[in-house]
Scaffold this motif. Structure first.
Motif, short mmCIF file in Angstrom:
data_model
loop_
_atom_site.label_atom_id
_atom_site.label_comp_id
_atom_site.label_asym_id
_atom_site.label_seq_id
_atom_site.Cartn_x
_atom_site.Cartn_y
_atom_site.Cartn_z
N THR A 247 0.69 -1.28 0.05
CA THR A 247 0.03 -0.01 0.32
C THR A 247 0.87 1.31 -0.09
O THR A 247 0.54 2.22 -0.79
CB THR A 247 -0.93 -0.06 1.29
N LYS A 248 1.89 1.32 0.66
CA LYS A 248 2.71 2.36 0.77
C LYS A 248 3.50 2.56 -0.54
O LYS A 248 4.30 3.74 -0.85
CB LYS A 248 3.83 2.44 2.05
N ASN A 249 3.86 1.44 -1.39
CA ASN A 249 4.86 1.86 -2.60
C ASN A 249 3.94 1.30 -3.76
O ASN A 249 4.72 0.78 -4.41
CB ASN A 249 6.06 0.91 -2.13
N LYS A 250 2.74 1.73 -3.61
CA LYS A 250 1.98 1.48 -4.88
C LYS A 250 2.65 1.90 -6.19
O LYS A 250 2.57 1.05 -7.25
CB LYS A 250 0.56 1.88 -5.00
N LEU A 251 2.89 3.05 -6.39
CA LEU A 251 3.43 3.53 -7.51
C LEU A 251 4.62 3.01 -8.18
O LEU A 251 4.73 2.70 -9.32
CB LEU A 251 3.67 5.20 -7.49
N SER A 252 5.79 2.66 -6.95
CA SER A 252 6.79 1.86 -7.32
C SER A 252 6.62 0.54 -7.92
O SER A 252 7.05 -0.11 -9.22
CB SER A 252 7.75 1.89 -6.37
N LEU B 40 13.89 3.61 -4.54
CA LEU B 40 15.01 4.24 -4.37
C LEU B 40 14.82 6.01 -4.60
O LEU B 40 15.10 6.64 -3.69
CB LEU B 40 16.04 3.79 -4.94
N TYR B 41 14.14 6.05 -5.58
CA TYR B 41 13.89 7.54 -5.72
C TYR B 41 12.98 8.05 -4.91
O TYR B 41 13.26 9.32 -4.20
CB TYR B 41 13.02 7.66 -7.43
N THR B 42 11.79 7.48 -4.42
CA THR B 42 11.09 8.05 -3.38
C THR B 42 11.93 8.27 -2.00
O THR B 42 11.57 9.28 -1.67
CB THR B 42 10.03 6.79 -3.01
N THR B 43 12.76 7.26 -1.59
CA THR B 43 13.47 7.37 -0.50
C THR B 43 14.59 8.63 -0.64
O THR B 43 14.44 9.48 0.24
CB THR B 43 14.38 6.05 -0.18
N VAL B 44 15.11 8.76 -1.62
CA VAL B 44 15.99 9.71 -1.79
C VAL B 44 15.27 11.26 -1.89
O VAL B 44 15.89 12.15 -1.01
CB VAL B 44 17.02 9.64 -3.27
N THR B 45 14.23 11.23 -2.34
CA THR B 45 13.69 12.59 -2.48
C THR B 45 12.87 12.88 -1.10
O THR B 45 12.91 13.88 -0.51
CB THR B 45 12.20 12.62 -3.41
N ASN B 46 12.43 11.84 -0.08
CA ASN B 46 12.42 12.15 0.99
C ASN B 46 13.30 12.51 1.92
O ASN B 46 13.11 13.51 2.79
CB ASN B 46 11.68 10.67 1.82
N ILE B 47 14.49 12.04 1.87
CA ILE B 47 15.72 12.60 2.69
C ILE B 47 16.15 13.88 2.08
O ILE B 47 16.52 14.59 2.92
CB ILE B 47 16.94 11.62 2.21
N ILE B 48 15.90 14.30 0.93
CA ILE B 48 16.22 15.66 0.43
C ILE B 48 15.34 16.66 1.16
O ILE B 48 15.97 17.49 1.54
CB ILE B 48 16.25 15.73 -1.12
N VAL C 264 14.01 1.72 3.76
CA VAL C 264 15.29 1.57 3.38
C VAL C 264 15.66 -0.23 3.30
O VAL C 264 16.19 -0.80 2.30
CB VAL C 264 16.43 2.04 4.13
N LEU C 265 15.12 -0.75 4.26
CA LEU C 265 15.20 -2.16 4.42
C LEU C 265 14.37 -3.13 3.36
O LEU C 265 14.78 -3.99 2.81
CB LEU C 265 14.77 -2.73 6.04
N ASN C 266 13.03 -2.54 3.20
CA ASN C 266 12.54 -2.94 1.94
C ASN C 266 13.29 -3.14 0.79
O ASN C 266 13.49 -3.84 -0.04
CB ASN C 266 10.99 -2.41 1.92
N ILE D 151 23.62 -0.26 -5.81
CA ILE D 151 22.50 0.17 -5.18
C ILE D 151 22.56 -0.14 -3.53
O ILE D 151 22.33 0.61 -2.55
CB ILE D 151 21.16 -0.14 -5.62
N LEU D 152 22.95 -1.44 -3.16
CA LEU D 152 23.11 -1.98 -1.97
C LEU D 152 24.11 -1.07 -1.49
O LEU D 152 24.14 -0.76 0.04
CB LEU D 152 23.29 -3.50 -2.02
N ALA D 153 25.11 -0.99 -1.96
CA ALA D 153 26.47 0.04 -1.33
C ALA D 153 26.10 1.29 -0.98
O ALA D 153 26.50 2.15 -0.17
CB ALA D 153 27.75 -0.15 -2.20
N LEU D 154 25.29 1.96 -2.14
CA LEU D 154 24.62 3.49 -1.93
C LEU D 154 23.81 3.47 -0.77
O LEU D 154 23.48 4.43 -0.16
CB LEU D 154 24.19 4.13 -3.12
N LEU D 155 22.94 2.17 -0.35
CA LEU D 155 21.97 2.33 0.72
C LEU D 155 22.94 2.34 2.12
O LEU D 155 22.21 3.17 2.84
CB LEU D 155 21.18 0.98 0.81
#
Length: 181
Positions: A6-11, A149-157, A88-90, A62-66
């Motif tokens: 439900t939280k990641n529907k778009l991805s 990853l895009y969603t997570t990065v935009t959240n952090i920004i 991030v874990l997901n 991607i794993l390293a960048l996480l």
């Protein structure tokens, strides 16, 4: 797990659209004979190897960048909710499945099946369809990982760079800032 969908529907929709689009494109090829499938496998083998190699390298990166993302998250002035770390874990879990799947496919493509004289040509038809299905699947998974990853990065920004209020900022921190004002 239901909360993840439900939280990641778009991805997830992005990955499914990619998978379905590639599957439909393959479906239009129509029914092929075993001999034709063998020829098509031989022609597409280098491209499939390149796809798997790219996905293996991309998912490992991607794993390293996480890890870097976690360093930024813990080093930020904002106290983040557990939901951020679960997100991030997901991504890490899905990316690991993608990495292993692409690596197995890469190894399978390096088995010289088309050179085998003992294999009946009718089997190549099934091998061809299985190959196309799994290459479409890992392509869709890669799109899903990138969108997550895009969603997570935009959240952090938004939280760290722009210092805006966000649903991932802990309620304790918001209450402390309101008390200071």
């Amino acid at each position: 797990m239901d909360n993840f969908f439900t939280k990641n529907k778009l991805s997830i929709y992005g990955g499914l659209i990619t998978f379905v689009f590639l599957g439909i494109a393959v479906f239009f090829l129509g029914d092929i004979s075993g001999y034709k499938a063998k020829e098509l496998i031989e022609v597409s083998l280098s491209g499939l190897n390149m796809l798997c190699n790219t996905i293996v390298l991309g998912s490992a990166t991607i794993l390293a960048l996480l890890l870097t993302l976690l360093g930024i998250s813990t080093g930020s002035n904002s106290k983040l909710k557990k939901a951020h770390y679960i997100q991030v874990l997901n991504i890490a879990k899905l990316d690991t499945v993608l990495f292993i799947s692409a690596l197995i496919m890469f190894q399978m493509f390096n088995i010289p099946l088309t050179e085998s004289e003992d294999m009946h040509t009718e089997w190549f038809k099934y091998l061809y369809w299985i190959t196309l299905f799994f290459s479409s699947l890992i392509s869709g998974m890669m799109v899903t990982v990138i969108l997550l990853l895009y969603t997570t990065v935009t959240n952090i920004i938004t939280i760290v760079g722009l210092e805006k209020d966000h649903y991932l900022i802990s309620e304790d921190e918001i209450e402390e800032e309101e008390e200071k004002d």
